[in-house]
Design an enzyme around this catalytic site. Structure first.
Site, PDB file in Angstrom:
ATOM      1  N   GLY A  10       5.068 147.996  24.682  1.00  0.00           N
ATOM      2  CA  GLY A  10       6.188 148.203  23.774  1.00  0.00           C
ATOM      3  C   GLY A  10       5.835 147.824  22.348  1.00  0.00           C
ATOM      4  O   GLY A  10       5.320 146.734  22.094  1.00  0.00           O
ATOM      5  N   GLY A  12       8.190 147.755  19.904  1.00  0.00           N
ATOM      6  CA  GLY A  12       9.443 147.446  19.224  1.00  0.00           C
ATOM      7  C   GLY A  12       9.362 146.100  18.532  1.00  0.00           C
ATOM      8  O   GLY A  12       8.273 145.580  18.273  1.00  0.00           O
ATOM      9  N   PHE A  13      10.517 145.537  18.238  1.00  0.00           N
ATOM     10  CA  PHE A  13      10.535 144.256  17.540  1.00  0.00           C
ATOM     11  C   PHE A  13       9.782 143.176  18.317  1.00  0.00           C
ATOM     12  O   PHE A  13       9.021 142.398  17.756  1.00  0.00           O
ATOM     13  CB  PHE A  13      11.980 143.805  17.313  1.00  0.00           C
ATOM     14  CG  PHE A  13      12.696 144.590  16.260  1.00  0.00           C
ATOM     15  CD1 PHE A  13      12.282 144.527  14.945  1.00  0.00           C
ATOM     16  CD2 PHE A  13      13.777 145.395  16.576  1.00  0.00           C
ATOM     17  CE1 PHE A  13      12.933 145.250  13.952  1.00  0.00           C
ATOM     18  CE2 PHE A  13      14.439 146.119  15.602  1.00  0.00           C
ATOM     19  CZ  PHE A  13      14.020 146.044  14.290  1.00  0.00           C
ATOM     20  N   GLY A  14       9.979 143.121  19.645  1.00  0.00           N
ATOM     21  CA  GLY A  14       9.338 142.087  20.461  1.00  0.00           C
ATOM     22  C   GLY A  14       7.836 142.271  20.535  1.00  0.00           C
ATOM     23  O   GLY A  14       7.069 141.340  20.262  1.00  0.00           O
ATOM     24  N   VAL A  79       3.540 154.002  30.633  1.00  0.00           N
ATOM     25  CA  VAL A  79       3.109 153.047  31.659  1.00  0.00           C
ATOM     26  C   VAL A  79       3.627 153.518  33.003  1.00  0.00           C
ATOM     27  O   VAL A  79       4.829 153.778  33.168  1.00  0.00           O
ATOM     28  CB  VAL A  79       3.642 151.642  31.338  1.00  0.00           C
ATOM     29  CG1 VAL A  79       3.361 150.692  32.498  1.00  0.00           C
ATOM     30  CG2 VAL A  79       3.016 151.125  30.053  1.00  0.00           C
ATOM     31  N   GLU A 170      29.433 151.338  13.105  1.00  0.00           N
ATOM     32  CA  GLU A 170      28.625 151.912  12.030  1.00  0.00           C
ATOM     33  C   GLU A 170      28.671 153.439  12.069  1.00  0.00           C
ATOM     34  O   GLU A 170      28.820 154.100  11.028  1.00  0.00           O
ATOM     35  CB  GLU A 170      27.181 151.411  12.140  1.00  0.00           C
ATOM     36  CG  GLU A 170      27.049 149.967  11.686  1.00  0.00           C
ATOM     37  CD  GLU A 170      25.723 149.322  12.038  1.00  0.00           C
ATOM     38  OE1 GLU A 170      25.449 148.231  11.517  1.00  0.00           O
ATOM     39  OE2 GLU A 170      24.965 149.882  12.848  1.00  0.00           O
ATOM     40  N   ASP A 300      14.859 143.111  24.744  1.00  0.00           N
ATOM     41  CA  ASP A 300      15.916 143.796  25.496  1.00  0.00           C
ATOM     42  C   ASP A 300      15.549 144.009  26.958  1.00  0.00           C
ATOM     43  O   ASP A 300      16.430 144.175  27.814  1.00  0.00           O
ATOM     44  CB  ASP A 300      16.207 145.172  24.883  1.00  0.00           C
ATOM     45  CG  ASP A 300      16.895 145.062  23.533  1.00  0.00           C
ATOM     46  OD1 ASP A 300      17.176 143.931  23.097  1.00  0.00           O
ATOM     47  OD2 ASP A 300      17.153 146.117  22.921  1.00  0.00           O
ATOM     48  N   ALA A 316      17.709 142.274  18.156  1.00  0.00           N
ATOM     49  CA  ALA A 316      16.372 142.221  17.583  1.00  0.00           C
ATOM     50  C   ALA A 316      15.872 140.783  17.365  1.00  0.00           C
ATOM     51  O   ALA A 316      14.718 140.485  17.698  1.00  0.00           O
ATOM     52  CB  ALA A 316      16.338 143.010  16.274  1.00  0.00           C
TER      53      ALA A 316
END
Lengths: 421, 421
Positions: A10, A12-14, A79, A170, A300, A316
């Site tokens: 991943g 992403g942020f992590g 994966v 939003e 997440d 996040a």
């Protein structure tokens, strides 16, 4: 001795947080694997969906981010599994990838909770293609109604947003601005005042993680923007014509955004790991996956507990801090020290409702709304974007949109994958 | 009296030129119809294909361009025919559109000349989705080869460009820069020196409309950039593995760009008009369609003759000047004056080969190459772009790309159309 091989699933942020904290560290090799070839800045995805930003503003090539660290590599691929005996990650189209440490950070996807018709007729908002697809779809509805005004009676101009969390709020705010500011000029012959934006939320309030005054402010702001609020209501069914609520009413609408929930990517179950009902991988206080040596799950994808054992939300900052924590564990791998438990620091949360309207809730009871919160939201998101070029581009687009009340990216593009692939 | 109704098919250079010249004129109503909802600046399409620019940089919403004229409207839709008796344009999803004057400016598409496999396995470069699809496809080849290096032997990194006109030359130059500057850093483990860019041209020279010294300069520049030139060669067949030349050699390549020719959009034949072999609508010296009152064809769609009767090339300036001419004819509709024939003024032509390399050929024998021609090319294209925002965005992207040797838009996105549509 050969380097310690860390594989991160991943970007992403992590995942990026892990990679950056291990970047240029001695005796460590990092490989980040992601299906996409970019890091997606999800908090601004709704602005791509409403034509305010371009995809490349919020999608940063993963290789461009990671190449500044000599010991970090990237691979784009899906994966398919893990061979736990030989400790190798299985990736489609690639030889198995051996690892000493494995960090799972595959993120989350839209959860439809089995509501009929959501998969087929509603848009999620987690992936870049969701946003671009939604943008084209919405523009097409207005074009078609302009060519055939009878479509208006069938709800061609209506949008239903399901979910009153930050994404739903939003999006509802951004839709009304797009309609009343941009489309009113683009489609002078369409009755834009008949374009409904309906926000459906199962709870009796919007933005439940926020304190009551901020929830009320958001509700008031949306009301003033003309958003119809259906609180305490859930969706029974979605079809091509609209949304049926649990009280039997049908809201005619061609465009439905499903922002009512997320579930973890199904990676945990696919790897045979214990998961929660939402598919999140069960981890301990050290974010480690039980019964697997040197395997962590963060962000997440994981059900990360705080010190009291409560599961942390899928945000996040949790992923970013989890990544830093796991990187630290990997760097301390030979010290034999007992790990301190993962401690999440909540630095506050914000949501924007539109032009000069936002809510911000910081620690120590600090909270504000309106223009100040909106400016804080803009500044924070600008800082968090990766790369000077993207920051500059987003800033210029925002300035342009603000001053001209325009949205430059309102173009309809469908791009299908090449048949040879 | 009611206004004179002008319907323009196509929002390209020609169609917009008509609309602008009729903009805010008394007693005239203009409706522009296009399949897309944007005007595409085709000369920079190759930079979207090679990740240097974003789609919204070169695709400007048609409604945004046209709404500055009170008497000009836009409709997005596919033209299915004309009812010549009642003088109404038939558009899918719309009521028939009556017209007093009709201007056909639907442009051109890629011509495959029936070469086997081109439709299925090669990319054209006329539409925005061609460029975005090609970008994703190319990036995916490099990602796949990085995951499985045996793909390199099968030509995964190779590109064949067919056609030695400006588009082919620009693409070949842009590919080599993308490979050797950007991909060499992105994919440090791939043998980028083995990524071949092969340019196949049937004639013995590149850029045949240019004078010999400029053709030679382009050839030399491409050679120095590492482009393999196959001049005097044509393509016998394209398949998923590569390109077979007319001498029987197979060039293994997963990415094939077909820039060997264009044909007019098939609108002329669909409307029952006389067309040339390339599908271009036959028009007189006044660009009028014979035997049809107040119907004109301009730009790439038309076989516009110059004063000597030679058919003019399919270039943007011909379309722009043709549009201005037809608008003038429409404005003079009641004067009864005999029209002067359409006169095309050739203000020169340019092609760029890459970073600080271009060729420019102006009237009166003025010609130059290298950095000066490149700067002239940049400036001219910047001026021709529509709208301050797009000019600024393109300028910033160019500056960024030039200084950092980077390409921000190298993201893989496939967006399929929503199933409900």
């Amino acid at each position: 001795v050969s380097a310690h091989r860390v594989v991160v699933v991943g970007a992403g942020f992590g995942g990026l947080s892990v990679a950056r904290h291990l970047g240029n560290q001695p005796d460590i090799d990092v490989l980040v694997v992601d299906r996409a070839n970019y890091h997606l800045f999800q908090p601004l995805l709704y602005q791509v969906a409403t034509a305010g930003l371009e995809p490349a503003d919020i999608a940063h090539p993963a290789r461009g981010i990671l190449r500044r660290h000599r010991n970090v590599r990237f691979r784009s691929g899906e994966v398919t599994g893990v061979d736990w005996d030989t400790r190798r990650l299985l990736v489609k189209g690639s030889a198995p990838i051996p690892f000493d440490s494995l960090v799972l950070a595959a993120g989350a996807r839209t959860a439809t909770f089995g509501v009929p018709g959501v998969d087929e007729h509603a848009f999620g908002l987690k992936r870049l293609q969701d946003a671009v697809g939604l943008r084209s779809h919405l523009l097409r509805q207005f074009e078609q109604a302009d060519a055939d005004p009878t479509q208006v009676d069938l709800g061609a101009l209506n949008v239903v947003v399901v979910g009153g969390g930050p994404t739903g709020v939003e999006m509802a705010g951004a839709f009304t601005e797009l309609f009343h500011v941009v489309f009113a000029r683009d489609f002078p012959r369409l009755p834009i005042h008949r374009a409904r934006v309906v926000l459906v939320e199962m709870a009796d309030e919007l933005l439940t993680p926020f304190v009551r005054p901020l929830r009320n402010a958001a509700r008031r702001d949306l009301y003033h923007k003309g958003v119809e609020l259906e609180l305490g209501r859930s969706v029974a069914e979605v079809d091509a014509k609209g949304v049926r609520l649990d009280d039997g009413r049908l809201i005619p609408a061609r465009t439905v955004l499903w922002a009512a929930g997320v579930q973890a990517e199904p990676l945990g179950a696919a790897l045979g790991l214990a998961t929660t009902r939402g598919g999140r991988v069960v981890v301990g206080h050290d974010l480690a996956v039980p019964d697997h040596e040197r395997v962590w799950a963060i962000g997440d994808l994981a059900a990360s507990p705080d010190e009291e054992g409560e599961i942390l939300p899928q945000l996040a900052p949790v992923a970013i801090q989890g990544g830093a924590y796991v990187a630290e564990r990997i760097l301390a791998r030979d010290t034999g020290e007992q790990p301190r438990p993962f401690h999440y620091v909540d630095r506050g949360t914000m949501a924007t409702i539109g032009r000069r309207a936002a809510v911000a809730q910081l620690p120590w009871g600090i909270r504000f709304t309106g223009t100040l919160a909106w400016l804080a939201w803009l500044g924070l998101h600008l800082i968090q974007l990766i790369g000077f070029r993207n920051r500059l581009s987003v800033l210029l687009n925002w300035a342009w949109n603000y001053v001209t009340w325009d949205r430059a990216a309102r173009i309809i593009v469908d791009v299908e994958r090449h048949p040879d692939e």
